[in-house]
Design a protein around this motif. Structure first.
Motif, PDB file in Angstrom:
ATOM      1  N   MET A   1       0.828  -1.206   0.000  1.00 48.45           N
ATOM      2  CA  MET A   1       0.000   0.000   0.000  1.00 48.45           C
ATOM      3  C   MET A   1       0.861   1.255   0.000  1.00 48.45           C
ATOM      4  N   ILE A   2       1.945   1.242   0.780  1.00 48.27           N
ATOM      5  CA  ILE A   2       2.816   2.418   0.824  1.00 48.27           C
ATOM      6  C   ILE A   2       3.455   2.646  -0.527  1.00 48.27           C
ATOM      7  N   ALA A 325     -20.916   8.840   6.169  1.00 47.77           N
ATOM      8  CA  ALA A 325     -21.758   9.380   5.093  1.00 47.77           C
ATOM      9  C   ALA A 325     -20.896  10.009   4.002  1.00 47.77           C
ATOM     10  N   ILE A 326     -19.854  10.730   4.416  1.00 50.07           N
ATOM     11  CA  ILE A 326     -18.959  11.361   3.432  1.00 50.07           C
ATOM     12  C   ILE A 326     -18.206  10.285   2.656  1.00 50.07           C
ATOM     13  N   THR A 327     -17.709   9.285   3.357  1.00 45.79           N
ATOM     14  CA  THR A 327     -16.962   8.205   2.702  1.00 45.79           C
ATOM     15  C   THR A 327     -17.840   7.457   1.710  1.00 45.79           C
ATOM     16  N   ASN A 356      -9.530   8.223   7.564  1.00 45.05           N
ATOM     17  CA  ASN A 356      -8.973   7.125   6.766  1.00 45.05           C
ATOM     18  C   ASN A 356      -8.357   7.618   5.460  1.00 45.05           C
ATOM     19  N   LEU A 357      -8.294   8.933   5.270  1.00 44.67           N
ATOM     20  CA  LEU A 357      -7.589   9.490   4.117  1.00 44.67           C
ATOM     21  C   LEU A 357      -6.117   9.662   4.479  1.00 44.67           C
ATOM     22  N   THR A 377      -8.684   1.747   0.187  1.00 42.89           N
ATOM     23  CA  THR A 377      -9.762   0.795   0.439  1.00 42.89           C
ATOM     24  C   THR A 377     -11.046   1.205  -0.260  1.00 42.89           C
ATOM     25  N   ASP A 378     -11.379   2.487  -0.182  1.00 40.52           N
ATOM     26  CA  ASP A 378     -12.623   2.981  -0.776  1.00 40.52           C
ATOM     27  C   ASP A 378     -12.399   3.698  -2.100  1.00 40.52           C
ATOM     28  N   ASP A 379     -11.159   3.651  -2.610  1.00 42.12           N
ATOM     29  CA  ASP A 379     -10.834   4.229  -3.915  1.00 42.12           C
ATOM     30  C   ASP A 379     -11.228   5.708  -3.985  1.00 42.12           C
TER      31      ASP A 379
END
Length: 539
Positions: A1-2, A325-327, A356-357, A377-379
């Motif tokens: 991921m890094i 909700a934003i995610t 999580n950003l 994770t959430d693209d």
């Protein structure tokens, strides 16, 4: 991921490397790349002009600029006398009676009489006023439409959108005499905010003055104008270093050109952001609607109720009150933000709300960027970059000071891409022609983006109000911002671009004006962005 994150960061910054631009034709002269004048120009060569309209848009530019012309204002009295100018506390307003009472769906009319410091009624127009109808307990507020009758009187009309009490505030932003002075500043001193750049080669460092246009008679010029858009930018050539040794851009300072006596035109609460006195009560009771509502003679963009912004047209706005909700809304999407610090607020709000950003801002310029935040994770990807010169910032690398139109040409776009643009605050001290030129290049780039990627959503933030003091009034007054706001709206009127209503949201709110609105307003603005991003289910 890094590893992936580092690749994303490198790709993002690499795609925006500064490329040395060539000379392009301006209103003054044309020269080879990085050529400098080593002698005085020939008589037929004109000095660079601030009053420059793109040749292909001269007719449109003149038409739009003529359409937002401010009413004629009288010149300052000579010798200067404050007693003959407009006074906020001396001026008055009253609510026009309504025989059958006020009801939701109707309108409230206010009559205004401007007076000078001696208490005499003014006989000419041009004062800058705004009106607000509000109920603090209900969290309600809406702006009014103010009409100048050019004889010292004004009329303000407010739509009635809630039942209960509603109080009227009328505020003098600037006296007509102040407007005369501000017009003079733009004509005679458009370069009163100084910019500079450092030039460096090894241990040798030199600093010169830069601006949209400089006087070539005062020394050789380095031309950094953009070859594709014609956007102008110049620096005086350093004494020993070449033009290609320029390393940064920054604001140097402000040159005060107003006399000590004229400073009296900028007194908070007196003739600047000054409340007018109500004759009689400034509060009415609005009854529930009875029958059909009358057609609004003035329809604002929206209003506040329960401290929530409610647009009167356009997409419905939902509340995104938590990170989940934003995610959910941003999942699989890219938000690209370009502009000034009033857009950077949206980037900060989103990145602070979503823990999580993963942000990559550590080595970026604190004001100019570039900023990047991703959630693998959430693209989700969110970016920000400051618009090109003129920007009033601390020293920023020229490699990172790029035009919005150039940045838009690099956006792939598509149905999962949202672009937010906010370009206005750094242009308030410069002539309208220059701002028109910048908007033309941005609009063209937006059109190209939408042609190649029709599903892209483009949002343009309107101008906003600010706290005014002596300095801000002469450099970046609300009157300057108002005229740019009108021009921006006219430029994007017949496009599919969505205008994010910052002007009325700041004006109708109960807090003092600030060029950087507080968290409550920013949250409501981001709610609009997210509602447009996810218009159906929020997913």
């Amino acid at each position: 991921m890094i590893t992936t994150s580092v690749f994303l960061l490198l790709s993002y910054t690499k795609g925006y490397n500064f490329m040395t631009v060539h000379w392009c034709k301006t209103t003054s002269f044309t020269q080879p790349p990085f050529a400098v004048k080593t002698r005085a120009p020939e008589p037929e060569v004109q000095r660079c002009s601030f009053k420059y309209l793109p040749p292909a848009h001269i007719e449109e530019g003149r038409r739009l600029l003529d359409s937002i012309t401010w009413p004629e204002t009288l010149p300052l009295p000579k010798p200067f006398s404050l007693s003959l100018t407009t006074s906020g506390p001396k001026s008055t307003f009253y609510i026009e009676p309504e025989a059958e009472g006020w009801r939701v769906g109707g309108e409230l009319t206010v009559r205004i009489q401007m007076k000078d410091f001696s208490g005499n009624p003014k006989s000419s127009g041009g004062d800058f006023l705004f009106g607000r109808l509000h109920n603090r307990e209900l969290g309600a507020g809406v702006v009014g439409q103010v009409q100048d009758h050019l004889n010292g009187t004004f009329t303000a009309v407010f739509p009635l959108l809630w039942n209960g009490t509603a109080s009227v505030d009328v505020t003098l932003v600037h006296a007509s005499e102040t407007i005369s002075l501000l017009k003079q500043l733009v004509e005679e001193h458009p370069d009163r905010i100084d910019f500079g750049s450092d030039f460096r080669s090894g241990s040798v460092k030199e600093t010169t003055t830069c601006n949209v246009c400089l006087d070539p008679l005062k020394g050789p010029l380095c031309n950094y104008s953009d070859p594709s858009t014609g956007e102008q930018w110049f620096c005086y050539k350093p004494k020993t270093l070449d033009c290609d040794k320029r390393v940064n851009h920054y604001r140097k300072g402000f040159t005060k050109t107003v006399s000590k006596a004229e400073d009296a035109l900028f007194q908070t609460g007196v003739n600047m952001k000054a409340a007018l006195k109500a004759v009689g009560s400034n509060t009415v009771t609005v009854l529930p609607k009875a029958g059909e509502s009358q057609e609004m003679s003035f329809k604002p963009a929206g209003y506040y109720f329960n401290n929530i912004w409610r647009p009167l047209s356009g997409p419905a706005v939902r509340q995104f009150n938590n990170a989940s909700a934003i995610t959910a809304c941003l999942k699989g999407k890219q938000l690209h933000m370009f502009g000034d610090s009033t857009v950077r607020q949206y980037y900060s709000y989103i990145t602070q709300s979503l823990k999580n950003l993963q942000t990559f801002d550590k080595h970026s310029h604190a004001q100019a960027g570039p900023f990047l935040a991703v959630n693998h994770t959430d693209d989700i990807m969110v970016t920000f970059r400051m618009h090109g010169v003129p920007i009033q910032s601390d020293p920023a690398p020229v490699s990172q000071v790029l035009y919005v139109s150039s940045e838009l040409d690099r956006v792939i776009g598509g149905p999962n891409t949202v672009v937010i643009i906010g370009v206005w605050a750094h242009f308030t001290n410069l002539p309208m022609e220059l701002y028109f030129h910048r908007l033309v290049s941005i609009r063209k780039a937006v059109q190209h983006l939408l042609n190649r990627a029709p599903g892209t959503k483009v949002i343009v933030r309107t101008a906003g109000w600010k706290h005014l003091n002596l300095y801000y009034s002469q450099a970046i007054s609300d009157w300057f911002a108002l005229r740019r706001d009108k021009l921006l709206r006219a430029m994007f009127k017949d496009t599919v671009v969505f205008l994010l209503e910052a002007w009325e949201m700041s004006q109708a709110y109960h807090l003092p004006h600030d060029i950087h609105p507080g968290p409550a307003i920013i949250k409501l603005m981001v709610d609009q962005v997210l509602s447009l991003t996810c218009p159906e289910t929020g997913q």
